[in-house]
Design a protein around this motif. Structure first.
Motif, PDB file in Angstrom:
ATOM      1  N   ALA A 245      -6.681  -2.549   8.898  1.00  0.00           N
ATOM      2  CA  ALA A 245      -7.299  -1.432   9.616  1.00  0.00           C
ATOM      3  C   ALA A 245      -8.789  -1.331   9.320  1.00  0.00           C
ATOM      4  O   ALA A 245      -9.565  -0.828  10.147  1.00  0.00           O
ATOM      5  CB  ALA A 245      -6.602  -0.122   9.239  1.00  0.00           C
ATOM      6  N   LEU A 246      -9.200  -1.835   8.148  1.00  0.00           N
ATOM      7  CA  LEU A 246     -10.621  -1.820   7.782  1.00  0.00           C
ATOM      8  C   LEU A 246     -11.307  -3.134   8.129  1.00  0.00           C
ATOM      9  O   LEU A 246     -12.455  -3.362   7.725  1.00  0.00           O
ATOM     10  CB  LEU A 246     -10.756  -1.530   6.279  1.00  0.00           C
ATOM     11  CG  LEU A 246     -10.385  -0.099   5.859  1.00  0.00           C
ATOM     12  CD1 LEU A 246     -10.314   0.022   4.348  1.00  0.00           C
ATOM     13  CD2 LEU A 246     -11.374   0.905   6.424  1.00  0.00           C
ATOM     14  N   GLY A 247     -10.607  -4.018   8.849  1.00  0.00           N
ATOM     15  CA  GLY A 247     -11.206  -5.270   9.320  1.00  0.00           C
ATOM     16  C   GLY A 247     -11.292  -6.361   8.280  1.00  0.00           C
ATOM     17  O   GLY A 247     -12.068  -7.304   8.432  1.00  0.00           O
ATOM     18  N   SER A 248     -10.500  -6.270   7.222  1.00  0.00           N
ATOM     19  CA  SER A 248     -10.539  -7.271   6.171  1.00  0.00           C
ATOM     20  C   SER A 248      -9.666  -8.466   6.554  1.00  0.00           C
ATOM     21  O   SER A 248      -8.594  -8.306   7.147  1.00  0.00           O
ATOM     22  CB  SER A 248     -10.033  -6.665   4.859  1.00  0.00           C
ATOM     23  OG  SER A 248     -10.304  -7.500   3.768  1.00  0.00           O
ATOM     24  N   ALA A 249     -10.112  -9.672   6.211  1.00  0.00           N
ATOM     25  CA  ALA A 249      -9.367 -10.892   6.533  1.00  0.00           C
ATOM     26  C   ALA A 249      -8.091 -10.970   5.699  1.00  0.00           C
ATOM     27  O   ALA A 249      -8.027 -10.452   4.571  1.00  0.00           O
ATOM     28  CB  ALA A 249     -10.225 -12.123   6.266  1.00  0.00           C
ATOM     29  N   GLU A 250      -7.077 -11.653   6.248  1.00  0.00           N
ATOM     30  CA  GLU A 250      -5.800 -11.784   5.548  1.00  0.00           C
ATOM     31  C   GLU A 250      -5.965 -12.462   4.196  1.00  0.00           C
ATOM     32  O   GLU A 250      -5.310 -12.089   3.218  1.00  0.00           O
ATOM     33  CB  GLU A 250      -4.806 -12.578   6.403  1.00  0.00           C
ATOM     34  CG  GLU A 250      -4.277 -11.807   7.604  1.00  0.00           C
ATOM     35  CD  GLU A 250      -3.196 -12.572   8.344  1.00  0.00           C
ATOM     36  OE1 GLU A 250      -2.809 -13.658   7.861  1.00  0.00           O
ATOM     37  OE2 GLU A 250      -2.739 -12.084   9.392  1.00  0.00           O
ATOM     38  N   GLU A 251      -6.862 -13.467   4.122  1.00  0.00           N
ATOM     39  CA  GLU A 251      -7.061 -14.188   2.866  1.00  0.00           C
ATOM     40  C   GLU A 251      -7.596 -13.256   1.785  1.00  0.00           C
ATOM     41  O   GLU A 251      -7.201 -13.328   0.617  1.00  0.00           O
ATOM     42  CB  GLU A 251      -8.021 -15.366   3.061  1.00  0.00           C
ATOM     43  CG  GLU A 251      -7.490 -16.476   3.969  1.00  0.00           C
ATOM     44  CD  GLU A 251      -7.602 -16.143   5.443  1.00  0.00           C
ATOM     45  OE1 GLU A 251      -8.214 -15.088   5.787  1.00  0.00           O
ATOM     46  OE2 GLU A 251      -7.082 -16.923   6.269  1.00  0.00           O
ATOM     47  N   ARG A 252      -8.514 -12.360   2.184  1.00  0.00           N
ATOM     48  CA  ARG A 252      -9.086 -11.420   1.215  1.00  0.00           C
ATOM     49  C   ARG A 252      -8.023 -10.431   0.742  1.00  0.00           C
ATOM     50  O   ARG A 252      -7.940 -10.116  -0.450  1.00  0.00           O
ATOM     51  CB  ARG A 252     -10.258 -10.667   1.840  1.00  0.00           C
ATOM     52  CG  ARG A 252     -10.969  -9.702   0.869  1.00  0.00           C
ATOM     53  CD  ARG A 252     -12.225  -9.141   1.522  1.00  0.00           C
ATOM     54  NE  ARG A 252     -12.995  -8.324   0.596  1.00  0.00           N
ATOM     55  CZ  ARG A 252     -12.935  -6.992   0.525  1.00  0.00           C
ATOM     56  NH1 ARG A 252     -12.117  -6.323   1.333  1.00  0.00           N
ATOM     57  NH2 ARG A 252     -13.677  -6.327  -0.343  1.00  0.00           N
ATOM     58  N   ILE A 253      -7.192  -9.949   1.670  1.00  0.00           N
ATOM     59  CA  ILE A 253      -6.132  -9.000   1.305  1.00  0.00           C
ATOM     60  C   ILE A 253      -5.153  -9.660   0.347  1.00  0.00           C
ATOM     61  O   ILE A 253      -4.749  -9.071  -0.668  1.00  0.00           O
ATOM     62  CB  ILE A 253      -5.409  -8.493   2.565  1.00  0.00           C
ATOM     63  CG1 ILE A 253      -6.374  -7.710   3.470  1.00  0.00           C
ATOM     64  CG2 ILE A 253      -4.235  -7.596   2.181  1.00  0.00           C
ATOM     65  CD1 ILE A 253      -5.821  -7.382   4.829  1.00  0.00           C
ATOM     66  N   ALA A 254      -4.758 -10.904   0.663  1.00  0.00           N
ATOM     67  CA  ALA A 254      -3.825 -11.622  -0.209  1.00  0.00           C
ATOM     68  C   ALA A 254      -4.421 -11.822  -1.599  1.00  0.00           C
ATOM     69  O   ALA A 254      -3.725 -11.688  -2.620  1.00  0.00           O
ATOM     70  CB  ALA A 254      -3.457 -12.963   0.405  1.00  0.00           C
ATOM     71  N   SER A 255      -5.724 -12.121  -1.652  1.00  0.00           N
ATOM     72  CA  SER A 255      -6.389 -12.304  -2.945  1.00  0.00           C
ATOM     73  C   SER A 255      -6.447 -10.995  -3.725  1.00  0.00           C
ATOM     74  O   SER A 255      -6.292 -10.980  -4.956  1.00  0.00           O
ATOM     75  CB  SER A 255      -7.800 -12.854  -2.732  1.00  0.00           C
ATOM     76  OG  SER A 255      -7.761 -14.125  -2.130  1.00  0.00           O
ATOM     77  N   LEU A 256      -6.657  -9.885  -3.027  1.00  0.00           N
ATOM     78  CA  LEU A 256      -6.677  -8.584  -3.696  1.00  0.00           C
ATOM     79  C   LEU A 256      -5.302  -8.237  -4.261  1.00  0.00           C
ATOM     80  O   LEU A 256      -5.199  -7.682  -5.364  1.00  0.00           O
ATOM     81  CB  LEU A 256      -7.148  -7.497  -2.722  1.00  0.00           C
ATOM     82  CG  LEU A 256      -8.647  -7.473  -2.417  1.00  0.00           C
ATOM     83  CD1 LEU A 256      -8.946  -6.524  -1.260  1.00  0.00           C
ATOM     84  CD2 LEU A 256      -9.444  -7.053  -3.651  1.00  0.00           C
ATOM     85  N   ILE A 257      -4.244  -8.567  -3.522  1.00  0.00           N
ATOM     86  CA  ILE A 257      -2.888  -8.309  -4.031  1.00  0.00           C
ATOM     87  C   ILE A 257      -2.620  -9.165  -5.270  1.00  0.00           C
ATOM     88  O   ILE A 257      -2.014  -8.706  -6.244  1.00  0.00           O
ATOM     89  CB  ILE A 257      -1.843  -8.569  -2.928  1.00  0.00           C
ATOM     90  CG1 ILE A 257      -1.988  -7.519  -1.825  1.00  0.00           C
ATOM     91  CG2 ILE A 257      -0.428  -8.543  -3.507  1.00  0.00           C
ATOM     92  CD1 ILE A 257      -1.099  -7.749  -0.621  1.00  0.00           C
TER      93      ILE A 257
ATOM     94  N   THR B  23      -2.249  -9.569 -11.201  1.00  0.00           N
ATOM     95  CA  THR B  23      -2.852 -10.088 -12.425  1.00  0.00           C
ATOM     96  C   THR B  23      -3.185  -8.958 -13.396  1.00  0.00           C
ATOM     97  O   THR B  23      -2.912  -9.035 -14.602  1.00  0.00           O
ATOM     98  CB  THR B  23      -4.121 -10.894 -12.100  1.00  0.00           C
ATOM     99  OG1 THR B  23      -3.794 -11.935 -11.186  1.00  0.00           O
ATOM    100  CG2 THR B  23      -4.731 -11.493 -13.360  1.00  0.00           C
ATOM    101  N   GLY B  24      -3.783  -7.892 -12.870  1.00  0.00           N
ATOM    102  CA  GLY B  24      -4.077  -6.733 -13.708  1.00  0.00           C
ATOM    103  C   GLY B  24      -2.820  -6.108 -14.265  1.00  0.00           C
ATOM    104  O   GLY B  24      -2.772  -5.675 -15.429  1.00  0.00           O
TER     105      GLY B  24
END
Length: 388
Positions: free
Chosen positions: A239-251, A256-257
């Motif tokens: 919804a905020l226009g973020s790419a799927e790769e970036r979202i997957a990396s954030l997850i 990791t945290g």
């Protein structure tokens, strides 16, 4: 001449071996659970199943957790904890084998329910053993280590799908072998395991709700956060226009945290007390909810998500530490079963409620829903702290 290595007394080695066996059991269990959820979703998606049915199918496993939880204290007394754990590992493996054989969503519904029903006692009994064995002065670091290793196990499950794929028997065989390995590990250390604590008046799961409502609300909050972030964060990012790769990396950064910070939080609980550390985790979680919309499009989102992952699961870790501090005997196993019950409720209720909020008020319904829940918990914890 080299100095002689000091001998570890036999009575000290046995609890250490038993704790290692218990942690290994739950870690292998976590690998199987972490693999099963995405595997079955991928298969159903490939078959063209509607997303609503996929979600309903996934909800069957935590429903099994919820239904089985009230029976665990009585079953462990009658059958014996070790026998029950070994039996449940075999039945969970059989349930997963049946799922692999019968590729039909309507048959999968009861089978996934049975998978959760049989897997849950193994988890509850293992945590109760661990709490019974853990020395009070080292409870924080040991349970922190336990949470970190188990989180890593959950992460390994989905990662293994990248190696073996989802279109053959291989991933199912990994899951079946993992469940069977749980039983074998319990069998290997069974003589070193403590008796399941049954001293004191028998307490039901419902009775434990009256004894520690705030502790169970903390578990519910942790479960809800994890389920919502894993299931709806992709929707929020898109919804905020973020790419799927970036979202997957954030997850991935979130997971990791989750795994990396539990030992730190466990040590903090030893040094500053579990109540202060729990309140810190909840307040940090709340601050993350407030900051997410502001920093999502900046580099600051990466440390935020990392810390968010740590403190969100840290709420469960510290709640587990408090359970070991406050309760013994029958109350301890009833408390662990109640934790599993509430975790299942949080896993089922969190995503639909937040999804509805996002549908009604937009994508910011995600941090708003999480913020309201964490804010309520923080307020209740501070009120309870003033009273004591």
């Amino acid at each position: 001449m080299a100095a002689e290595r000091p001998l570890v007394p036999q009575q000290d080695r046995m609890p250490m071996a038993a704790m290692a066996g218990i942690i290994a059991t739950v870690t292998v269990f976590a690998v199987a659970q972490g693999l099963t959820y995405p595997l079955l979703s991928f298969i159903l998606e490939r078959q063209g199943t509607a997303s609503g049915l996929i979600g309903l199918s996934a909800a069957m496993t935590p429903t099994g957790f919820i239904v089985s939880a009230p029976f665990i204290p009585a079953l462990s007394r009658r059958v014996g904890a070790a026998r029950l754990a070994i039996l449940c590992s075999m039945l969970a493996a059989l349930s997963l084998a049946a799922i692999a054989l019968i590729q039909d969503i309507w048959v999968w519904m009861p089978l996934r329910f049975l998978l959760g029903f049989f897997a849950n006692p193994l988890y509850v009994i293992s945590e109760t053993w661990l709490l019974s064995l853990t020395p009070a002065e080292r409870r924080g670091r040991i349970l922190g280590l336990y949470s970190s290793i188990v989180s890593t196990g959950f992460a390994i499950g989905p990662l293994s799908l990248g190696l073996v794929g989802t279109e053959s028997w291989q991933p199912f065989l990994i899951g079946i072998a993992a469940f069977l390995a749980c039983g074998l590990i319990v069998l290997a250390v069974v003589r070193r395991l403590p008796q399941m604590p049954h001293e004191g008046e028998a307490i039901s799961v419902g009775g434990f709700f009256k004894m520690a409502p705030l502790l169970l609300l903390a578990v519910f909050t942790a479960a809800t956060f994890e389920q919502i972030l894993l299931s709806l964060f992709a929707v929020y990012g898109a919804a905020l226009g973020s790419a799927e790769e970036r979202i997957a990396s954030l997850i991935t950064c979130f997971i990791t945290g989750n795994a990396a910070l539990q030992i730190v939080l466990g040590r903090a609980a030893e040094r500053f007390g579990s109540r202060r550390t729990l309140l810190f985790c909840v307040l940090a979680y709340l601050i993350g909810c407030l900051l997410l919309p502001v920093v999502f499009d900046t580099w600051l989102v990466w440390p935020l998500i990392f810390l968010w992952g740590g403190v969100s699961f840290g709420i469960y870790t510290i709640a587990l530490i408090q359970l070991g501090e406050r309760f013994t005997g029958s109350a301890l196993i009833a408390g662990n079963a109640a934790f599993a019950f509430v975790w299942g409720i949080g896993g089922i209720a969190g995503s639909p409620a937040t999804g509805l909020a996002m549908q009604m008020i937009g994508h910011q319904g995600l941090p708003l829903s999480l913020g309201l829940l964490s804010g309520m918990l923080a307020g209740l914890l501070m009120t309870a702290r003033r009273r004591t």
